[in-house]
Scaffold this motif. Structure first.
Motif, short mmCIF file in Angstrom:
data_model
loop_
_atom_site.label_atom_id
_atom_site.label_comp_id
_atom_site.label_asym_id
_atom_site.label_seq_id
_atom_site.Cartn_x
_atom_site.Cartn_y
_atom_site.Cartn_z
N PHE A 73 35.38 56.89 18.43
CA PHE A 73 34.73 55.75 18.44
C PHE A 73 35.58 54.63 19.67
O PHE A 73 36.97 54.96 19.25
CB PHE A 73 34.63 54.76 17.52
N MET A 74 35.82 55.15 20.96
CA MET A 74 37.16 54.97 21.74
C MET A 74 37.12 52.71 21.98
O MET A 74 37.82 52.15 22.19
CB MET A 74 37.26 54.76 23.22
N GLN A 75 36.08 52.20 21.80
CA GLN A 75 36.52 51.08 21.84
C GLN A 75 34.91 50.29 21.75
O GLN A 75 33.99 50.95 21.13
CB GLN A 75 35.56 50.23 23.68
N ILE A 76 35.06 48.90 20.32
CA ILE A 76 33.91 48.17 19.87
C ILE A 76 33.26 48.12 21.15
O ILE A 76 33.16 47.22 21.53
CB ILE A 76 34.99 47.13 19.40
N ILE A 77 31.99 47.74 20.84
CA ILE A 77 30.65 47.70 20.82
C ILE A 77 30.03 46.35 20.60
O ILE A 77 30.11 46.15 19.65
CB ILE A 77 29.52 48.49 20.98
N ARG A 78 30.76 44.79 21.20
CA ARG A 78 30.60 43.79 20.92
C ARG A 78 29.02 43.50 21.60
O ARG A 78 29.05 42.83 23.11
CB ARG A 78 30.74 42.53 20.91
N PRO A 79 27.75 43.26 20.38
CA PRO A 79 26.57 42.93 21.53
C PRO A 79 26.73 41.76 22.20
O PRO A 79 25.58 41.39 23.29
CB PRO A 79 25.52 43.23 20.48
N LEU A 80 27.70 40.54 22.11
CA LEU A 80 26.93 39.32 22.27
C LEU A 80 27.95 39.32 24.36
O LEU A 80 27.73 38.09 24.72
CB LEU A 80 28.16 38.53 21.67
N GLU A 81 28.92 40.68 23.66
CA GLU A 81 29.76 40.16 25.03
C GLU A 81 28.95 41.70 26.04
O GLU A 81 29.19 41.46 27.34
CB GLU A 81 31.17 40.83 25.00
N THR A 82 29.09 42.62 25.60
CA THR A 82 28.42 44.44 26.21
C THR A 82 26.74 44.19 25.63
O THR A 82 26.99 45.04 24.36
CB THR A 82 29.17 45.00 25.95
N ALA A 83 25.25 43.46 25.97
CA ALA A 83 24.65 44.09 25.14
C ALA A 83 23.53 45.07 25.72
O ALA A 83 22.61 46.05 25.37
CB ALA A 83 23.26 42.89 25.12
N GLU A 84 24.15 45.94 27.05
CA GLU A 84 23.73 47.03 27.49
C GLU A 84 24.71 47.24 27.49
O GLU A 84 25.45 48.00 28.21
CB GLU A 84 22.59 46.47 28.98
N ILE A 85 23.73 48.87 27.34
CA ILE A 85 24.52 50.22 27.44
C ILE A 85 24.06 51.59 27.65
O ILE A 85 23.11 51.31 27.24
CB ILE A 85 25.76 50.32 25.53
N ASP A 86 24.72 52.51 28.40
CA ASP A 86 23.79 53.63 28.89
C ASP A 86 24.69 54.88 27.61
O ASP A 86 25.77 54.39 27.24
CB ASP A 86 24.71 54.14 30.03
N PHE A 87 23.12 55.59 27.47
CA PHE A 87 23.67 56.40 26.72
C PHE A 87 23.46 58.21 27.35
O PHE A 87 22.35 58.15 27.86
CB PHE A 87 22.68 56.57 25.94
N GLN A 88 24.12 58.82 27.68
CA GLN A 88 24.18 60.05 28.79
C GLN A 88 23.77 61.09 27.28
O GLN A 88 24.38 61.28 26.52
CB GLN A 88 25.22 60.20 29.38
N ILE A 89 23.23 61.85 27.12
CA ILE A 89 22.67 62.64 26.41
C ILE A 89 22.25 64.17 26.54
O ILE A 89 21.21 63.86 27.79
CB ILE A 89 21.63 62.60 25.14
N SER A 90 23.15 65.43 26.37
CA SER A 90 23.15 66.86 26.72
C SER A 90 23.03 67.16 25.98
O SER A 90 23.17 66.98 24.92
CB SER A 90 24.00 66.86 27.49
N TYR A 91 21.54 69.12 25.64
CA TYR A 91 21.56 68.56 24.75
C TYR A 91 20.88 70.54 24.79
O TYR A 91 20.27 70.84 26.14
CB TYR A 91 19.86 68.17 23.72
#
Length: 124
Positions: A73-91
């Protein structure tokens, strides 16, 4: 499951053994009342559960995390500042043919928030 409550899917792009999701995190969710009032921070366990929920959405079957490997976990996700995030999933199918080995990168165009690998098992 956190989908459609803690977060909603706003975009999805599928490729062979890989999928890209963009999600919106609900900063008003009760989890943030305790983590932390006035300055919500997305808990790491919720980020992992979001990835599992997204994989379950992809497979149209409910899965649970059976093991977590190499979590960063490299950076904190603050949803008030960054509400949209991307998930790249490989399986890929795991050795036992019931489980899947999954790799996930959580980011936005400017920042990588987390990288982790995990194994999921179908629920019965």
């Amino acid at each position: 499951m956190l989908e459609n409550d803690f977060f909603t899917i706003i975009a999805e792009e599928r490729n062979e053994n890989q999928v890209f999701f963009t999600v919106h995190i609900n900063a008003e969710h009760p989890i943030f009342g305790g983590h932390f009032p006035g300055d919500p921070i997305t808990p790491g366990v919720c980020i992992v559960q979001m990835a599992c929920d997204l994989f379950s959405h992809l497979q149209q079957q409910r899965f649970v995390v059976s093991s977590l490997k190499n979590a960063k976990f490299m950076q904190i996700i603050r949803p008030l500042e960054t509400a949209e995030i991307d998930f790249q999933i490989s399986y890929q199918m795991a050795e036992n043919q019931n489980d899947y080995d999954v790799k996930c990168v959580v980011s936005n165009p400017d920042t990588t928030f987390a990288k982790f690998s995990f194994t999921v098992s179908p629920t019965s």
